[in-house]
Scaffold this motif. Structure first.
Motif, PDB file in Angstrom:
ATOM      1  N   LEU A  55     -39.831   3.557  85.500  1.00 48.97           N
ATOM      2  CA  LEU A  55     -40.664   4.926  85.793  1.00 48.97           C
ATOM      3  C   LEU A  55     -42.021   4.478  84.893  1.00 48.97           C
ATOM      4  CD1 LEU A  55     -38.470   8.001  85.711  1.00 48.97           C
ATOM      5  CD2 LEU A  55     -38.951   6.395  87.429  1.00 48.97           C
ATOM      6  N   ASN A  56     -43.117   4.561  85.971  1.00 42.12           N
ATOM      7  CA  ASN A  56     -44.289   4.429  85.288  1.00 42.12           C
ATOM      8  C   ASN A  56     -44.758   5.331  83.974  1.00 42.12           C
ATOM      9  OD1 ASN A  56     -47.286   3.305  85.478  1.00 42.12           O
ATOM     10  ND2 ASN A  56     -47.612   5.604  85.864  1.00 42.12           N
ATOM     11  N   THR A  57     -44.208   6.914  84.323  1.00 42.67           N
ATOM     12  CA  THR A  57     -44.577   7.658  83.347  1.00 42.67           C
ATOM     13  C   THR A  57     -43.830   7.296  81.791  1.00 42.67           C
ATOM     14  OG1 THR A  57     -42.863   9.144  84.001  1.00 42.67           O
ATOM     15  CG2 THR A  57     -44.921   9.436  85.016  1.00 42.67           C
ATOM     16  N   SER A  58     -42.441   6.969  81.894  1.00 40.09           N
ATOM     17  CA  SER A  58     -41.694   6.530  80.964  1.00 40.09           C
ATOM     18  C   SER A  58     -42.297   5.342  80.163  1.00 40.09           C
ATOM     19  CB  SER A  58     -40.529   6.142  81.304  1.00 40.09           C
ATOM     20  OG  SER A  58     -39.810   7.459  81.869  1.00 40.09           O
ATOM     21  N   MET A  59     -42.798   4.317  80.883  1.00 42.23           N
ATOM     22  CA  MET A  59     -43.345   3.223  80.479  1.00 42.23           C
ATOM     23  C   MET A  59     -44.743   3.390  79.639  1.00 42.23           C
ATOM     24  SD  MET A  59     -45.411   0.332  82.585  1.00 42.23           S
ATOM     25  CE  MET A  59     -46.780   1.511  82.854  1.00 42.23           C
ATOM     26  N   ARG A  60     -45.633   4.446  80.147  1.00 42.04           N
ATOM     27  CA  ARG A  60     -46.733   4.756  79.394  1.00 42.04           C
ATOM     28  C   ARG A  60     -46.598   5.492  78.071  1.00 42.04           C
ATOM     29  NH1 ARG A  60     -51.730   4.373  82.153  1.00 42.04           N
ATOM     30  NH2 ARG A  60     -51.629   3.452  84.210  1.00 42.04           N
TER      31      ARG A  60
ATOM     32  N   ASP B  69     -32.069  -2.390  77.581  1.00 47.00           N
ATOM     33  CA  ASP B  69     -31.613  -3.077  78.504  1.00 47.00           C
ATOM     34  C   ASP B  69     -31.063  -1.966  79.588  1.00 47.00           C
ATOM     35  OD1 ASP B  69     -30.622  -5.203  76.989  1.00 47.00           O
ATOM     36  OD2 ASP B  69     -29.307  -4.099  75.767  1.00 47.00           O
ATOM     37  N   GLY B  70     -31.660  -2.445  80.671  1.00 48.61           N
ATOM     38  CA  GLY B  70     -31.688  -1.993  81.986  1.00 48.61           C
ATOM     39  C   GLY B  70     -33.138  -1.113  82.374  1.00 48.61           C
ATOM     40  N   ALA B  71     -32.893  -0.142  83.455  1.00 45.91           N
ATOM     41  CA  ALA B  71     -34.026   0.517  83.837  1.00 45.91           C
ATOM     42  C   ALA B  71     -34.678   1.384  82.779  1.00 45.91           C
ATOM     43  CB  ALA B  71     -33.777   1.134  84.978  1.00 45.91           C
ATOM     44  N   ILE B  72     -36.027   1.324  83.054  1.00 49.36           N
ATOM     45  CA  ILE B  72     -36.789   2.237  81.775  1.00 49.36           C
ATOM     46  C   ILE B  72     -37.169   3.379  82.407  1.00 49.36           C
ATOM     47  CG2 ILE B  72     -39.162   2.505  80.620  1.00 49.36           C
ATOM     48  CD1 ILE B  72     -39.302  -0.735  80.673  1.00 49.36           C
ATOM     49  N   GLY B  73     -36.724   4.446  81.473  1.00 50.46           N
ATOM     50  CA  GLY B  73     -36.808   5.828  82.147  1.00 50.46           C
ATOM     51  C   GLY B  73     -36.927   7.124  80.980  1.00 50.46           C
ATOM     52  N   PRO B  74     -36.708   8.332  81.297  1.00 54.77           N
ATOM     53  CA  PRO B  74     -37.190   9.133  80.213  1.00 54.77           C
ATOM     54  C   PRO B  74     -35.901   8.801  78.963  1.00 54.77           C
ATOM     55  CG  PRO B  74     -36.748  10.244  82.195  1.00 54.77           C
ATOM     56  CD  PRO B  74     -36.571   8.904  82.361  1.00 54.77           C
ATOM     57  N   ALA B  75     -35.006   8.440  79.165  1.00 56.53           N
ATOM     58  CA  ALA B  75     -33.945   8.201  77.870  1.00 56.53           C
ATOM     59  C   ALA B  75     -34.469   6.952  77.049  1.00 56.53           C
ATOM     60  CB  ALA B  75     -32.450   7.731  78.626  1.00 56.53           C
ATOM     61  N   SER B  76     -35.050   5.881  77.781  1.00 58.67           N
ATOM     62  CA  SER B  76     -35.634   4.784  76.989  1.00 58.67           C
ATOM     63  C   SER B  76     -36.737   5.214  76.320  1.00 58.67           C
ATOM     64  CB  SER B  76     -36.016   3.718  78.012  1.00 58.67           C
ATOM     65  OG  SER B  76     -35.045   3.438  78.962  1.00 58.67           O
ATOM     66  N   ALA B  77     -37.631   6.005  76.804  1.00 62.59           N
ATOM     67  CA  ALA B  77     -38.747   6.664  76.047  1.00 62.59           C
ATOM     68  C   ALA B  77     -38.521   7.505  75.008  1.00 62.59           C
ATOM     69  CB  ALA B  77     -39.756   7.238  77.166  1.00 62.59           C
ATOM     70  N   SER B  78     -37.225   8.225  75.161  1.00 60.71           N
ATOM     71  CA  SER B  78     -36.984   9.109  74.065  1.00 60.71           C
ATOM     72  C   SER B  78     -36.483   8.204  72.925  1.00 60.71           C
ATOM     73  CB  SER B  78     -35.884   9.949  74.423  1.00 60.71           C
ATOM     74  OG  SER B  78     -35.233  10.770  73.332  1.00 60.71           O
TER      75      SER B  78
ATOM     76  N   TYR C 241     -33.526  20.489  85.249  1.00 58.40           N
ATOM     77  CA  TYR C 241     -34.303  19.758  84.052  1.00 58.40           C
ATOM     78  C   TYR C 241     -34.381  18.242  84.333  1.00 58.40           C
ATOM     79  CZ  TYR C 241     -34.600  17.989  79.117  1.00 58.40           C
ATOM     80  OH  TYR C 241     -34.938  17.531  77.995  1.00 58.40           O
ATOM     81  N   ALA C 242     -33.228  17.815  84.828  1.00 57.14           N
ATOM     82  CA  ALA C 242     -33.506  16.302  85.282  1.00 57.14           C
ATOM     83  C   ALA C 242     -34.739  15.871  86.325  1.00 57.14           C
ATOM     84  CB  ALA C 242     -32.093  15.592  85.692  1.00 57.14           C
ATOM     85  N   LEU C 243     -34.730  16.982  87.155  1.00 57.81           N
ATOM     86  CA  LEU C 243     -35.950  16.591  88.306  1.00 57.81           C
ATOM     87  C   LEU C 243     -37.162  16.986  87.570  1.00 57.81           C
ATOM     88  CD1 LEU C 243     -34.440  18.570  91.265  1.00 57.81           C
ATOM     89  CD2 LEU C 243     -34.470  16.186  91.018  1.00 57.81           C
ATOM     90  N   ASN C 244     -37.612  17.781  86.517  1.00 59.73           N
ATOM     91  CA  ASN C 244     -38.545  17.829  85.872  1.00 59.73           C
ATOM     92  C   ASN C 244     -38.945  16.692  85.073  1.00 59.73           C
ATOM     93  OD1 ASN C 244     -40.663  19.675  84.785  1.00 59.73           O
ATOM     94  ND2 ASN C 244     -39.595  19.348  82.736  1.00 59.73           N
ATOM     95  N   LEU C 245     -38.087  15.987  84.710  1.00 59.63           N
ATOM     96  CA  LEU C 245     -38.404  14.629  83.833  1.00 59.63           C
ATOM     97  C   LEU C 245     -38.663  13.543  85.002  1.00 59.63           C
ATOM     98  CD1 LEU C 245     -35.666  14.676  81.189  1.00 59.63           C
ATOM     99  CD2 LEU C 245     -37.983  15.476  80.925  1.00 59.63           C
TER     100      LEU C 245
END
Length: 464
Positions: free
Chosen positions: A75-80, A39-48, A306-310
């Motif tokens: 985010l494209n990276t998290s989606m992939r 639910d919501g935007a797809i990002g590093p948290a969703s991928a994890s 660390y967040a900027l790295n993700l």
């Protein structure tokens, strides 16, 4: 010994009984389906979260994973990462856009195409999968010279073309990616390309008629009923028949790692953490030994980095931000106005350039940038005001602070001796002769030697 042997025999019998009952208990429980919700935007948290859920599904030998989607994209990276995990999963993944009113836009469209079976609830929609990244024309500014010839063409004569090379590369890459997913799952590849190039969208009924999805299900019970008996191909080319009629559905909540990532990978939170870290280190350097600002600043700075790295960031923007902070710090201790204005401009421009993505849910808020910039300027003004007050106040150290002070003669011989001034014993000289205990006045200080003179006579009641 007899008692111990008897206890061991009883324990082994109990274990054997439990093991023998496990298969029957599993049969009574029925097939296992794990419910995972984005639910919501797809990002590093969703991928994890999805990676962890698919791993647990494999460990528990679940019969399927229901990936419920309600997302504007991300985010494209998290989606992939999510798509790669879905394609490699030995457990069938059912993409389900639900509840009614939900949507699988942008990155959600790609993920739904990647799932083994795609399902939508009535009143949902899919599409608008055009990649959006910083690097195109700035909104509100003219993008170039209009093409007069293109105005005369009808809308259906040609497809809209990207306006620059970077956008064209991103669009073509996205088209190839979603077409490959459509061909893998046997879905409508032409509409998928249209969703990328023209940001096309479809309702649930339209998606079913166009061959974009496999089913429409009102709720989870309806979904399980329609899935029963379907055959899907999972990773490795293996086929699996779904038995979902009496499936037990368990909902997997995100772990603490995913929840933690969801907080710090918000661009606004990452930006604030970075600024708090920088401020903390500045205060620690200004007041060594305070400890707390240094500790808090270091922790926040590391979390922000660390967040900027993700997140996909623009390093030129990060460098501009750091240059702006350095210039404002210089302005605070060496006021010139020009350096301060340059630092402010560099900081604001760097903050606006920091994130290379304009995906929904991952935009840096203008209000956050304005508040942080105002805080930084306020800090500079406070330090600048303190310096002005210190400069306008009386001199407290050095030769100027000694002039005019009273001193007591300790001993004197001809034109030199020792006096007690400012709580210290000083070597002194003067043009007159003084007596021990006499009060004198400091006229000057030369090479740590006080030049003293006779104190002026005090007036009392206006008479000399």
């Amino acid at each position: 010994m007899q008692t111990v042997k008897a206890a061991l025999v009883v324990a082994m019998a109990v274990v054997a009984l439990v093991v023998s009952l496990l298969p029957s208990l599993a049969e009574e429980r029925g097939p296992l389906a794990l419910n995972v919700a984005i639910d919501g935007a797809i990002g590093p948290a969703s991928a994890s979260y999805v990676k962890e859920a698919l791993a647990r599904a494999g460990e528990r030998r679940a019969d399927m994973v229901i990936l419920r989607l309600n997302t504007p994209g991300g985010l494209n990276t998290s989606m992939r990462e999510i798509i790669a995990d879905v394609l490699a999963s030995p457990v069938p993944v059912i993409g389900y856009v639900a509840p009614s009113g939900a949507h699988a836009a942008s990155a959600g469209t790609y993920i739904l195409y990647a799932t083994h079976i795609s399902v939508m609830a009535p009143g949902t929609n899919i599409g608008a999968a055009t990649p959006v990244q910083i690097g195109g024309p700035i909104p509100g500014l003219p993008s170039g010279t209009p093409d007069k010839e293109r105005k005369d063409k009808k809308d259906g004569d040609s497809q809209p073309e990207p306006k620059d090379a970077m956008t064209a590369k991103a669009t073509n890459d996205a088209v190839a990616f979603i077409r490959s997913l459509a061909e893998l799952r046997g879905r409508n590849a032409d509409w998928a390309e249209k969703a990328v190039r023209e940001a096309a969208t479809l309702s649930a009924n339209g998606a079913l008629q166009a061959g974009v999805i496999d089913l429409i299900a009102r709720d989870q019970a309806d979904l399980l009923g329609q899935l029963d008996g379907r055959v899907v191909e999972v990773a490795g080319g293996k086929t699996q028949r779904l038995a979902t009629k009496d499936a037990v559905v368990e909902t997997l909540d995100p772990g603490w790692v995913s929840r933690f990532l969801a907080v710090i990978t918000d661009p606004n939170v990452a930006f604030i953490l970075l600024m708090v870290g920088v401020y903390g280190l500045i205060f620690e350097f200004m007041s060594p030994g305070a400890v707390a600002p240094g500790v808090v600043g270091t922790i926040c700075l590391l979390l922000g980095l660390y967040a900027l790295n993700l997140l996909p960031i623009n390093y030129a923007g990060l460098a501009l931000m750091l240059v702006g902070i350095v210039l404002l710090a210089i302005e605070a201790f060496n006021p010139t106005v020009v350096i301060g204005l340059g630092g402010l401009v560099a900081f604001v421009l760097g903050a606006l350039m920091l994130f290379r993505v304009e995906a929904p849910g991952y935009r840096l808020s203008w209000s956050v940038v304005a508040i942080v910039a105002a805080t930084l300027v306020g800090f500079v003004l406070v330090v600048f005001g303190a310096l002005l007050r210190a400069r306008g106040g009386p001199v407290r150290v050095g030769a100027q602070a000694m002039r005019g002070l009273s001193a007591e003669v300790l001993d004197w011989s001809e034109n030199e001796g020792h006096v007690f001034a400012h709580g210290e014993r000083w070597q002194a000289r003067g043009a007159e002769a003084f007596e021990p205990g006499e009060e004198v006045e400091v006229a000057n200080i030369i090479d740590l030697t006080l030049v003293v003179r006779r104190a002026p006579a005090r007036t009392d009641g206006g008479t000399s």
